[in-house]
Design a protein around this motif. Structure first.
Motif, PDB file in Angstrom:
ATOM      1  N   ALA A 133       0.745  -1.336  -0.131  1.00 55.01           N
ATOM      2  CA  ALA A 133      -0.037  -0.186   0.008  1.00 55.01           C
ATOM      3  C   ALA A 133       0.999   1.098   0.019  1.00 55.01           C
ATOM      4  CB  ALA A 133      -1.066   0.043   1.067  1.00 55.01           C
ATOM      5  N   ALA A 134       2.001   1.190   0.735  1.00 56.20           N
ATOM      6  CA  ALA A 134       2.867   2.355   0.831  1.00 56.20           C
ATOM      7  C   ALA A 134       3.320   2.710  -0.515  1.00 56.20           C
ATOM      8  CB  ALA A 134       4.009   2.265   1.836  1.00 56.20           C
ATOM      9  N   ALA A 135       3.906   1.527  -1.207  1.00 62.10           N
ATOM     10  CA  ALA A 135       4.388   1.932  -2.663  1.00 62.10           C
ATOM     11  C   ALA A 135       3.304   2.336  -3.557  1.00 62.10           C
ATOM     12  CB  ALA A 135       4.762   0.703  -3.219  1.00 62.10           C
ATOM     13  N   VAL A 136       2.095   1.905  -3.408  1.00 62.70           N
ATOM     14  CA  VAL A 136       1.026   2.483  -4.516  1.00 62.70           C
ATOM     15  C   VAL A 136       0.907   4.044  -4.109  1.00 62.70           C
ATOM     16  CG1 VAL A 136      -1.444   2.409  -4.826  1.00 62.70           C
ATOM     17  CG2 VAL A 136      -0.176   0.243  -4.477  1.00 62.70           C
ATOM     18  N   GLY A 137       0.819   4.429  -2.816  1.00 57.90           N
ATOM     19  CA  GLY A 137       0.367   5.813  -2.461  1.00 57.90           C
ATOM     20  C   GLY A 137       1.610   6.589  -3.118  1.00 57.90           C
ATOM     21  N   GLU A 138       2.984   6.269  -2.976  1.00 61.46           N
ATOM     22  CA  GLU A 138       3.956   6.867  -3.533  1.00 61.46           C
ATOM     23  C   GLU A 138       3.695   7.135  -4.830  1.00 61.46           C
ATOM     24  OE1 GLU A 138       7.389   4.922  -2.443  1.00 61.46           O
ATOM     25  OE2 GLU A 138       7.046   5.317  -0.270  1.00 61.46           O
ATOM     26  N   VAL A 139       3.387   6.113  -5.736  1.00 56.06           N
ATOM     27  CA  VAL A 139       3.184   6.265  -7.233  1.00 56.06           C
ATOM     28  C   VAL A 139       2.091   7.380  -7.437  1.00 56.06           C
ATOM     29  CG1 VAL A 139       2.437   4.978  -9.477  1.00 56.06           C
ATOM     30  CG2 VAL A 139       3.874   4.029  -7.653  1.00 56.06           C
ATOM     31  N   LEU A 140       1.002   7.296  -6.771  1.00 57.08           N
ATOM     32  CA  LEU A 140      -0.154   8.286  -7.004  1.00 57.08           C
ATOM     33  C   LEU A 140       0.060   9.456  -6.831  1.00 57.08           C
ATOM     34  CD1 LEU A 140      -3.097   6.373  -5.417  1.00 57.08           C
ATOM     35  CD2 LEU A 140      -2.275   6.014  -7.751  1.00 57.08           C
ATOM     36  N   ALA A 141       0.894   9.628  -5.585  1.00 56.67           N
ATOM     37  CA  ALA A 141       1.363  11.092  -5.324  1.00 56.67           C
ATOM     38  C   ALA A 141       2.411  11.758  -6.273  1.00 56.67           C
ATOM     39  CB  ALA A 141       1.984  10.945  -3.865  1.00 56.67           C
ATOM     40  N   ALA A 142       3.066  10.700  -6.849  1.00 60.57           N
ATOM     41  CA  ALA A 142       4.237  11.184  -7.563  1.00 60.57           C
ATOM     42  C   ALA A 142       3.837  11.260  -9.245  1.00 60.57           C
ATOM     43  CB  ALA A 142       5.427  10.641  -7.415  1.00 60.57           C
ATOM     44  N   ARG A 143       2.540  10.883  -9.562  1.00 60.27           N
ATOM     45  CA  ARG A 143       2.507  10.848 -10.931  1.00 60.27           C
ATOM     46  C   ARG A 143       2.546  11.986 -11.638  1.00 60.27           C
ATOM     47  NH1 ARG A 143      -2.039  13.114  -8.351  1.00 60.27           N
ATOM     48  NH2 ARG A 143      -3.920  13.856  -9.838  1.00 60.27           N
ATOM     49  N   PRO A 144       3.055  12.139 -13.019  1.00 57.55           N
ATOM     50  CA  PRO A 144       3.526  13.251 -13.830  1.00 57.55           C
ATOM     51  C   PRO A 144       2.242  14.187 -13.930  1.00 57.55           C
ATOM     52  CG  PRO A 144       4.319  11.605 -15.070  1.00 57.55           C
ATOM     53  CD  PRO A 144       3.242  10.720 -13.999  1.00 57.55           C
ATOM     54  N   GLU A 145       2.378  15.482 -13.993  1.00 53.07           N
ATOM     55  CA  GLU A 145       1.576  16.362 -14.345  1.00 53.07           C
ATOM     56  C   GLU A 145       0.866  16.226 -15.507  1.00 53.07           C
ATOM     57  OE1 GLU A 145       1.160  21.169 -14.781  1.00 53.07           O
ATOM     58  OE2 GLU A 145       3.025  20.377 -14.754  1.00 53.07           O
TER      59      GLU A 145
END
Length: 323
Positions: A133-145
């Motif tokens: 779950a933590a890795a998923v949250g990081e991907v979502l927060a860092a997705r490109p503009e």
């Protein structure tokens, strides 16, 4: 003409597992898992779709992988990361509704690159079960503009922990999302006693552009800051409800990707929401009319919509409108 320039593909991150469906007389094995179902549904609707999941190189894992790739889902090689593929026992009641018992492991040992996707979707167990779950949250927060995020909490209380902690995680993730779909059961678990309209208001206040709530046979509600509509479910004979919410989610994402991309989700009005909601409801209607999470193709949804339009016309002439 609508502006659909730029990438139109989807990246889905989340669990894939083997559903063991017990209808009271026999047990049928069928590939499933909410995010994997969404990926399958998107690909069958013509969206270029990539999936990062967690599978093992066992019989169940190979069967899941084959089903996904046969429908043109591109599964990241890093997804083969488990010793044993996860399972979910779905026990159907007399109405076709399913209760689940899970044996699942969720982790993402390798970084996930968004690539050229126009939308990143995740949901269900993947949003809440550690260590993935933590890795998923990081991907979502860092997705490109410019890349959209869609979420479906698809709450599984037996797996995800204490309510207030889950609600805090959900709201943190929803604050990064553009599209959120949840069921009325999800809403009741997350916000006990709060009316469904109030839950949708909460999501919009968090910054969600398009919020949707499914209500089983009672249809769905779609809301933006500019409008709110109700759509009815298709009048079909329900075989079982496995995969219905995932189908609605996949069709909603596909509809969002196919909209006029010059229009903000926050600005979508009644006509836009009705189009999106009817498409998603028609897709879900096809799925519940057959056994298992057998998500429809775009041609099957088109036929279902055509049949629904004929019935709407017939009922309208008699003074009753389905949608």
């Amino acid at each position: 003409m609508p502006d659909r320039s730029g990438p139109l593909g989807a990246l889905v991150i989340g669990e894939a597992l083997m559903d063991l469906v017990d209808d009271g007389s026999s047990i049928t094995r069928s590939p499933g898992g909410s995010p994997a179902n969404v990926a399958l549904g998107l690909a069958r609707l013509g969206v270029a779709t990539r999936l990062r999941t967690a599978l093992a190189a066992d019989d169940d894992g190979r069967a899941i992988l084959s089903r996904l790739t046969d429908s043109a889902v591109s599964v990241d090689p890093e997804s083969m990361s488990l010793d044993r593929t996860s399972t979910a026992l779905a026990v159907l009641d007399g109405s076709g509704a399913a209760a689940y018992d899970f044996d699942i492991e969720w982790r993402l040992p390798e970084p996930v690159e968004v690539g050229s996707a126009a939308v990143v979707h995740s949901g269900s167990i993947a949003l809440f079960l550690e260590p993935g779950a933590a890795a998923v949250g990081e991907v979502l927060a860092a997705r490109p503009e410019g890349v959209l995020v869609s979420l479906d909490p698809n709450i599984r209380p037996s797996l995800i922990g204490e309510r207030s902690a889950v609600r805090a995680t959900f709201e943190r993730l929803a604050a990064t999302a553009d599209v959120v779909k949840l069921s009325d059961e999800d809403a009741e678990w997350l916000y006990p006693g709060e009316p469904l309209a109030g839950v949708l208001d909460r999501l919009l206040e968090l910054g969600v552009g398009l919020a949707a709530a499914t209500r089983g046979g009672a249809g769905a509600v779609l809301a933006t800051r500019a409008a709110r509509v109700e759509v009815e479910s298709l009048p079909v004979v329900v075989r079982d409800t496995v995969g219905a919410g995932d189908t609605f989610m996949a069709a909603l994402i596909a509809g969002v990707l196919g909209r006029d991309r010059g229009t903000s989700l926050h600005e979508l009005r009644e006509a836009d929401l009705l189009r999106l909601g009817r498409f998603a409801a028609a897709a879900a209607g096809v799925t519940v009319s057959r056994v298992g999470a057998d998500l429809p193709t775009s041609d099957e949804v088109a036929r279902a919509q055509q049949a629904a339009a004929v019935e709407r016309s017939s009922n309208a002439s008699a003074g009753t409108v389905i949608w």
